[in-house]
Design a protein around this motif. Structure first.
Motif, PDB file in Angstrom:
ATOM      1  N   PRO A 155      -4.785  -5.220  -5.066  1.00  0.00           N
ATOM      2  CA  PRO A 155      -6.106  -4.720  -5.469  1.00  0.00           C
ATOM      3  C   PRO A 155      -6.072  -3.877  -6.735  1.00  0.00           C
ATOM      4  O   PRO A 155      -7.122  -3.637  -7.346  1.00  0.00           O
ATOM      5  N   GLN A 156      -4.889  -3.432  -7.158  1.00  0.00           N
ATOM      6  CA  GLN A 156      -4.797  -2.698  -8.416  1.00  0.00           C
ATOM      7  C   GLN A 156      -4.919  -3.635  -9.622  1.00  0.00           C
ATOM      8  O   GLN A 156      -5.078  -3.173 -10.747  1.00  0.00           O
ATOM      9  N   ARG A 157      -4.841  -4.928  -9.380  1.00  0.00           N
ATOM     10  CA  ARG A 157      -4.975  -5.911 -10.459  1.00  0.00           C
ATOM     11  C   ARG A 157      -6.196  -6.803 -10.284  1.00  0.00           C
ATOM     12  O   ARG A 157      -6.863  -7.168 -11.271  1.00  0.00           O
ATOM     13  N   TYR A 193       1.782  -6.086  -8.247  1.00  0.00           N
ATOM     14  CA  TYR A 193       1.591  -6.994  -9.371  1.00  0.00           C
ATOM     15  C   TYR A 193       2.314  -6.516 -10.631  1.00  0.00           C
ATOM     16  O   TYR A 193       3.068  -7.272 -11.256  1.00  0.00           O
ATOM     17  N   HIS A 194       2.088  -5.286 -11.020  1.00  0.00           N
ATOM     18  CA  HIS A 194       2.647  -4.807 -12.280  1.00  0.00           C
ATOM     19  C   HIS A 194       4.172  -4.728 -12.225  1.00  0.00           C
ATOM     20  O   HIS A 194       4.857  -5.048 -13.207  1.00  0.00           O
ATOM     21  N   ALA A 222       0.826  -1.209   0.000  1.00  0.00           N
ATOM     22  CA  ALA A 222       0.000   0.000   0.000  1.00  0.00           C
ATOM     23  C   ALA A 222       0.860   1.259   0.000  1.00  0.00           C
ATOM     24  O   ALA A 222       0.427   2.312  -0.472  1.00  0.00           O
ATOM     25  N   THR A 223       2.068   1.157   0.528  1.00  0.00           N
ATOM     26  CA  THR A 223       2.985   2.298   0.556  1.00  0.00           C
ATOM     27  C   THR A 223       3.726   2.440  -0.762  1.00  0.00           C
ATOM     28  O   THR A 223       3.829   3.531  -1.332  1.00  0.00           O
ATOM     29  N   SER A 224       4.237   1.311  -1.271  1.00  0.00           N
ATOM     30  CA  SER A 224       4.983   1.317  -2.531  1.00  0.00           C
ATOM     31  C   SER A 224       5.113  -0.115  -3.022  1.00  0.00           C
ATOM     32  O   SER A 224       5.221  -1.042  -2.212  1.00  0.00           O
ATOM     33  N   PRO A 225       5.114  -0.323  -4.341  1.00  0.00           N
ATOM     34  CA  PRO A 225       5.317  -1.684  -4.855  1.00  0.00           C
ATOM     35  C   PRO A 225       6.747  -2.171  -4.702  1.00  0.00           C
ATOM     36  O   PRO A 225       7.032  -3.349  -4.937  1.00  0.00           O
ATOM     37  N   LEU A 226       7.659  -1.263  -4.291  1.00  0.00           N
ATOM     38  CA  LEU A 226       9.069  -1.600  -4.124  1.00  0.00           C
ATOM     39  C   LEU A 226       9.560  -1.016  -2.809  1.00  0.00           C
ATOM     40  O   LEU A 226       9.463   0.193  -2.585  1.00  0.00           O
ATOM     41  N   VAL A 231       9.719  -6.886 -13.427  1.00  0.00           N
ATOM     42  CA  VAL A 231      11.011  -7.428 -13.007  1.00  0.00           C
ATOM     43  C   VAL A 231      11.228  -8.825 -13.578  1.00  0.00           C
ATOM     44  O   VAL A 231      12.317  -9.152 -14.088  1.00  0.00           O
ATOM     45  N   LEU A 232      10.199  -9.663 -13.518  1.00  0.00           N
ATOM     46  CA  LEU A 232      10.354 -11.055 -13.952  1.00  0.00           C
ATOM     47  C   LEU A 232      10.506 -11.195 -15.463  1.00  0.00           C
ATOM     48  O   LEU A 232      10.965 -12.238 -15.946  1.00  0.00           O
ATOM     49  N   SER A 233      10.139 -10.166 -16.210  1.00  0.00           N
ATOM     50  CA  SER A 233      10.276 -10.234 -17.679  1.00  0.00           C
ATOM     51  C   SER A 233      11.458  -9.426 -18.200  1.00  0.00           C
ATOM     52  O   SER A 233      11.719  -9.424 -19.409  1.00  0.00           O
TER      53      SER A 233
END
Length: 394
Positions: free
Chosen positions: A314-316, A44-45, A23-27, A50-52
């Motif tokens: 929840p963004q996805r 998620y995004h 909720a604070t940051s994806p990283l 990163v994985l691709s």
């Protein structure tokens, strides 16, 4: 500086701190057990990004475990073992994966369906004849994928006690470095002998195909087989056991599945997303400085991609903390993403799509034989699941 959250409050939900971080940051920054300061990806995004991204390496020489796991120490910070393509980058990863790809196509998995159905039926019959109470893991969730992967590879099922023990050691968080090295050596010695015998007398199985193609060395074939054999039954066994526990704990969803068998495909995808048994995440290491989320991830800084957190973003996914077997939102990351996405995912899906409906059709009154709090959870393993699942049906 946070370390990786691992403590769960409920059996089916990731540690709540992961959602707070996301909720604070994806990283966010992450402190590793050896004191290294790296990064944790929870969105998620960003996980897909990163994985691709080929700038993020999967090489074992660069990996760090985000949790205390002595058994992994001999294999991380060291060159990949022959055939262990999950620890390699291109071109070695590409070369080996290409040899395996034809064995794991969706078409090939469909052709295996009658055999998987027979294995599931046989195990359910044996379970019924033995009577209840029963441990669903021992009677069903473990033997089904073990039998399937043995037939696919050409491994005698009579050797299951040995390879199941060695696999459990390799994925245990409590195994020592010495125990893990010994388990790996035993498993690869067994599969090296098997490869040699398949070269002399090939069959219709995958090890025979690899042994006679001449594209991979004996050590690479043994390593590939060790990876597929160990991960191939551990992952699906945990998904089946934990999935049944989740359905029994969500009777409304189980009622939908039994009333609408056509929901089996979406139910499997939702259980994979909701449970995400690869619960400590995927390790990656940038080969160069990479800007992400307003930060710069420096070359050599360890990155852990939290698949459970990404699959509850929840963004996805709408209502991500709810189990909804009718959910039509695909694209979960339970099998990873990018060139290292699990090569056996079509096999796992086929087994689960057959096993769940068949189990509840055969035993419509299946229920827990103990209280949910008494089900022993597999927190001490690289794959989350249940150690035992006591059930009744009579």
């Amino acid at each position: 500086m946070p370390s990786l959250p691992v403590e769960r409050i409920t059996p089916f939900d990731p540690p709540p701190e992961l959602a707070q971080l996301r909720a604070t940051s994806p990283l966010t920054r992450l402190r590793y057990p050896d004191g290294h300061l790296g990064w944790l990806v929870t969105g998620y995004h960003m996980a897909r990004q990163v994985l691709s991204d080929p700038r993020f390496s999967a090489r074992s020489q660069l990996k760090r475990a985000p949790t205390v796991r002595p058994g992994i120490e001999p294999f991380y910070r060291a060159p990949a073992l022959p055939g262990w393509l999950v620890d390699m980058d291109a071109p070695e990863h590409t070369r080996i994966r290409r040899q395996l790809a034809k064995a794991f196509t969706a078409h090939r998995m469909r052709s295996l369906r009658p055999r998987i159905e027979a294995i599931v039926s046989d195990r359910l019959t044996a379970m019924g004849e033995a009577g209840d109470p029963a441990d669903l893991v021992e009677s069903f969730a473990l033997p089904v994928p073990s039998l399937v992967i043995c037939e696919l590879l050409g491994v005698p099922y009579t050797e299951r006690t040995t390879f199941q023990r060695d696999s459990a050691t390799l994925f245990s968080l409590e195994a020592t470095a010495e125990q893990a090295v010994r388990a790996m050596a035993d498993l690869e010695a067994f599969l090296t002998d098997l490869t040699a015998s398949k070269r002399r007398r090939p069959g219709e199985d995958l090890v025979s195909t690899l042994a006679t193609d001449g594209e991979l060395t004996t050590a690479e074939i043994a390593g590939v087989a060790a990876l597929l054999l160990s991960a191939g039954h551990e992952t699906t066994a945990n998904s089946l056991g934990l999935g049944v526990f989740a359905l029994l704990s969500h009777p409304d969803q189980l009622a939908r599945l039994t009333a609408e068998p056509g929901l089996a495909d979406t139910a499997v995808e939702e259980l994979l997303r909701y449970l995400t048994i690869f619960h400590f995440g995927v390790p990656r290491t940038p080969l160069e400085d990479v800007p992400l989320a307003g930060e710069v991830v420096r070359a050599g800084e360890a990155v852990t991609v939290s698949l459970p957190a990404a699959n509850r973003d929840p963004q996805r996914f709408a209502g991500p903390d709810l189990l909804d077997i009718g959910r039509r939102q695909g694209g979960h990351l339970a099998f990873g993403h990018g060139v290292h996405q699990c090569i056996g995912q079509n096999l796992a899906r086929a087994e689960m799509r057959i096993a769940f409906p068949a189990l509840f059709q055969r035993f419509p009154s299946l229920r827990l034989a103990v209280s949910p709090e008494q089900v022993p959870l597999g927190r001490d393993n690289g794959f989350y699941g249940v150690h035992r699942l006591p059930v009744r049906w009579s």
